[in-house]
Design a protein around this motif. Structure first.
Motif, PDB file in Angstrom:
ATOM      1  N   GLU A 166     -25.422  19.201  -9.693  1.00 50.98           N
ATOM      2  CA  GLU A 166     -25.290  20.628 -10.014  1.00 50.98           C
ATOM      3  C   GLU A 166     -26.331  21.112 -11.018  1.00 50.98           C
ATOM      4  N   ASP A 167     -26.922  20.188 -11.763  1.00 52.14           N
ATOM      5  CA  ASP A 167     -27.983  20.570 -12.710  1.00 52.14           C
ATOM      6  C   ASP A 167     -29.152  21.243 -12.002  1.00 52.14           C
ATOM      7  N   GLY A 168     -29.380  20.866 -10.744  1.00 53.05           N
ATOM      8  CA  GLY A 168     -30.527  21.387 -10.013  1.00 53.05           C
ATOM      9  C   GLY A 168     -30.211  22.561  -9.101  1.00 53.05           C
ATOM     10  N   TRP A 169     -28.939  22.969  -9.036  1.00 50.64           N
ATOM     11  CA  TRP A 169     -28.579  24.096  -8.177  1.00 50.64           C
ATOM     12  C   TRP A 169     -28.911  25.407  -8.866  1.00 50.64           C
ATOM     13  N   ARG A 170     -29.406  26.368  -8.099  1.00 51.53           N
ATOM     14  CA  ARG A 170     -29.708  27.696  -8.647  1.00 51.53           C
ATOM     15  C   ARG A 170     -28.875  28.789  -7.985  1.00 51.53           C
ATOM     16  N   ARG A 171     -28.623  28.669  -6.685  1.00 53.34           N
ATOM     17  CA  ARG A 171     -27.745  29.585  -5.961  1.00 53.34           C
ATOM     18  C   ARG A 171     -26.960  28.772  -4.944  1.00 53.34           C
ATOM     19  N   ILE A 172     -25.677  29.095  -4.822  1.00 57.36           N
ATOM     20  CA  ILE A 172     -24.837  28.415  -3.859  1.00 57.36           C
ATOM     21  C   ILE A 172     -23.976  29.440  -3.125  1.00 57.36           C
ATOM     22  N   ARG A 173     -23.477  29.035  -1.957  1.00 55.48           N
ATOM     23  CA  ARG A 173     -22.540  29.884  -1.219  1.00 55.48           C
ATOM     24  C   ARG A 173     -21.301  29.083  -0.884  1.00 55.48           C
ATOM     25  N   ILE A 174     -20.131  29.680  -1.146  1.00 56.01           N
ATOM     26  CA  ILE A 174     -18.852  29.089  -0.767  1.00 56.01           C
ATOM     27  C   ILE A 174     -18.114  30.147   0.038  1.00 56.01           C
ATOM     28  N   GLY A 175     -17.877  29.870   1.291  1.00 53.80           N
ATOM     29  CA  GLY A 175     -17.332  30.906   2.156  1.00 53.80           C
ATOM     30  C   GLY A 175     -18.325  32.055   2.257  1.00 53.80           C
ATOM     31  N   ASP A 176     -17.850  33.263   1.966  1.00 55.38           N
ATOM     32  CA  ASP A 176     -18.720  34.434   2.007  1.00 55.38           C
ATOM     33  C   ASP A 176     -19.264  34.815   0.641  1.00 55.38           C
ATOM     34  N   VAL A 177     -18.941  34.049  -0.379  1.00 55.06           N
ATOM     35  CA  VAL A 177     -19.328  34.418  -1.744  1.00 55.06           C
ATOM     36  C   VAL A 177     -20.556  33.623  -2.177  1.00 55.06           C
ATOM     37  N   VAL A 178     -21.563  34.342  -2.662  1.00 61.60           N
ATOM     38  CA  VAL A 178     -22.785  33.733  -3.186  1.00 61.60           C
ATOM     39  C   VAL A 178     -22.720  33.768  -4.714  1.00 61.60           C
ATOM     40  N   PHE A 179     -23.057  32.653  -5.328  1.00 63.47           N
ATOM     41  CA  PHE A 179     -23.018  32.532  -6.781  1.00 63.47           C
ATOM     42  C   PHE A 179     -24.400  32.212  -7.332  1.00 63.47           C
ATOM     43  N   ARG A 180     -24.722  32.819  -8.434  1.00 62.84           N
ATOM     44  CA  ARG A 180     -25.892  32.434  -9.216  1.00 62.84           C
ATOM     45  C   ARG A 180     -25.456  31.358 -10.189  1.00 62.84           C
ATOM     46  N   VAL A 181     -26.135  30.216 -10.145  1.00 54.79           N
ATOM     47  CA  VAL A 181     -25.840  29.130 -11.090  1.00 54.79           C
ATOM     48  C   VAL A 181     -26.704  29.397 -12.312  1.00 54.79           C
ATOM     49  N   ASP A 182     -26.076  29.959 -13.339  1.00 55.38           N
ATOM     50  CA  ASP A 182     -26.847  30.633 -14.381  1.00 55.38           C
ATOM     51  C   ASP A 182     -27.263  29.747 -15.543  1.00 55.38           C
ATOM     52  N   LYS A 183     -26.378  28.832 -15.971  1.00 55.64           N
ATOM     53  CA  LYS A 183     -26.667  28.106 -17.209  1.00 55.64           C
ATOM     54  C   LYS A 183     -25.733  26.900 -17.329  1.00 55.64           C
ATOM     55  N   PRO A 184     -26.251  25.743 -17.788  1.00 56.12           N
ATOM     56  CA  PRO A 184     -25.349  24.621 -18.079  1.00 56.12           C
ATOM     57  C   PRO A 184     -24.332  25.021 -19.144  1.00 56.12           C
ATOM     58  N   CYS A 185     -23.146  24.457 -19.049  1.00 59.35           N
ATOM     59  CA  CYS A 185     -22.077  24.790 -19.993  1.00 59.35           C
ATOM     60  C   CYS A 185     -22.130  23.850 -21.192  1.00 59.35           C
ATOM     61  N   GLY A 186     -22.400  24.404 -22.360  1.00 60.18           N
ATOM     62  CA  GLY A 186     -22.363  23.619 -23.594  1.00 60.18           C
ATOM     63  C   GLY A 186     -20.924  23.326 -23.991  1.00 60.18           C
ATOM     64  N   ARG A 187     -20.642  22.055 -24.287  1.00 65.84           N
ATOM     65  CA  ARG A 187     -19.262  21.656 -24.548  1.00 65.84           C
ATOM     66  C   ARG A 187     -19.003  21.449 -26.027  1.00 65.84           C
ATOM     67  N   CYS A 188     -17.715  21.528 -26.391  1.00 67.73           N
ATOM     68  CA  CYS A 188     -17.300  21.416 -27.782  1.00 67.73           C
ATOM     69  C   CYS A 188     -16.099  20.486 -27.866  1.00 67.73           C
ATOM     70  N   VAL A 189     -15.418  20.504 -29.007  1.00 68.04           N
ATOM     71  CA  VAL A 189     -14.293  19.615 -29.246  1.00 68.04           C
ATOM     72  C   VAL A 189     -13.139  19.852 -28.281  1.00 68.04           C
ATOM     73  N   MET A 190     -13.115  20.991 -27.588  1.00 66.89           N
ATOM     74  CA  MET A 190     -12.046  21.278 -26.635  1.00 66.89           C
ATOM     75  C   MET A 190     -11.898  20.186 -25.589  1.00 66.89           C
ATOM     76  N   ILE A 191     -12.997  19.573 -25.163  1.00 69.75           N
ATOM     77  CA  ILE A 191     -12.901  18.578 -24.099  1.00 69.75           C
ATOM     78  C   ILE A 191     -12.295  17.254 -24.583  1.00 69.75           C
ATOM     79  N   THR A 192     -12.064  17.118 -25.889  1.00 71.54           N
ATOM     80  CA  THR A 192     -11.396  15.922 -26.408  1.00 71.54           C
ATOM     81  C   THR A 192      -9.878  16.084 -26.431  1.00 71.54           C
ATOM     82  N   VAL A 193      -9.372  17.257 -26.023  1.00 71.41           N
ATOM     83  CA  VAL A 193      -7.936  17.498 -26.021  1.00 71.41           C
ATOM     84  C   VAL A 193      -7.310  16.867 -24.774  1.00 71.41           C
ATOM     85  N   ASP A 194      -6.287  16.056 -24.979  1.00 70.16           N
ATOM     86  CA  ASP A 194      -5.494  15.523 -23.875  1.00 70.16           C
ATOM     87  C   ASP A 194      -4.550  16.641 -23.449  1.00 70.16           C
ATOM     88  N   PRO A 195      -4.754  17.252 -22.264  1.00 69.89           N
ATOM     89  CA  PRO A 195      -3.955  18.424 -21.907  1.00 69.89           C
ATOM     90  C   PRO A 195      -2.472  18.116 -21.710  1.00 69.89           C
TER      91      PRO A 195
END
Length: 262
Positions: free
Chosen positions: A184-213
């Protein structure tokens, strides 16, 4: 070809996700995703970064009624028709915008859970938060309408750690299977069904991802943020997943093909 393997929405920012078989994509993200948020009396937003126990709150909103459950607190429901709908100035990071109040009962319920006074705010049918940098209105999400992750990238993290991490830690809207790790790092535009998405920016992560949901607690080992920091650093950010902007509206269904356009 990669396929859509899961869809999630989060009716209230920082509470538990809701798994969907199908979802409607709007300009502001998935329909009814992050339309509610907790805020202190001064308008500053409240999240599971500081109160990880919020991830044990399960919210359902059908457009008419909001229902909340928590293992340690009585369930509560309120109809939208009784929301006070008073304008309330709030902010998410650097974005200042008005939202709407809900009810005193909902405020009190959440205040008991986190141990400080908060208001439960609603965006209304249309968000007042327009992000000029991406050219669209956005919900109470951190900065983008949607987040995409892949099962292969999660598997890569689990191979480098103790193998116990789950996708819910990363709070995606769209999950893709059938790709290579971090393709996904190399994707710029994708289509799922009829919807086209711009792959705009990698998501910067924080301490939230250390939470056991499941437990609503941070992991004591700081994982997977610690391991990601060793091999997924982009400038000052530790990245996992990609932020999406939809170029049109439409419906997504689990099992649809994901076409890489660019």
């Amino acid at each position: 070809m990669p396929t859509l393997s899961a869809l999630y929405r989060y009716p209230i920012k920082s509470t538990a996700g809701e798994a969907l078989d199908r979802a409607t994509v709007t300009e502001e993200g998935l329909l009814r995703d992050r339309r509610f948020m907790l805020a202190r009396p001064d308008g500053s937003f409240v999240t599971a970064r500081r109160y990880p126990g919020l991830q044990r709150v399960f919210a359902r909103f059908d457009g008419e009624q909001l229902s909340l459950t928590h293992d340690d607190h009585p369930a509560i429901s309120e109809l939208r028709d009784v929301f006070a709908l008073r304008p309330f100035d709030t902010r998410v990071w650097r974005d200042d915008f008005p939202a709407l109040t809900t009810t005193i009962r909902l405020d009190a319920w959440f205040s008991r859970i986190i141990g400080e006074p908060v208001h439960l705010l609603w965006l209304g049918e249309r968000s007042n938060r327009h992000r000029d940098s991406i050219g669209v209105r956005v919900s109470f999400a951190d900065g983008y309408p949607l987040l995409l992750t892949t099962e292969a990238s999660l598997a890569d993290i689990n191979a480098r750690t103790d193998g116990s991490h789950v996708m819910a830690q990363f709070r995606p809207n769209v999950v893709v299977t059938g790709s290579e790790a971090f393709a996904e790092d190399g994707w710029r535009r994708i289509r799922i069904g009829d919807v086209v998405f711009r792959v705009d920016k990698p998501c910067g992560r924080c301490v939230m991802i250390t939470v056991d949901p499941a437990r609503g607690e941070r992991r004591s080992d700081g994982e997977p943020l610690r391991t990601l920091g060793r091999y997924r650093k982009r400038g000052k950010e530790v990245c996992f997943g990609e932020n999406l902007v939809a170029e049109n509206t439409g419906e997504l269904r689990v099992g649809q093909a994901v076409e890489i356009l660019d």
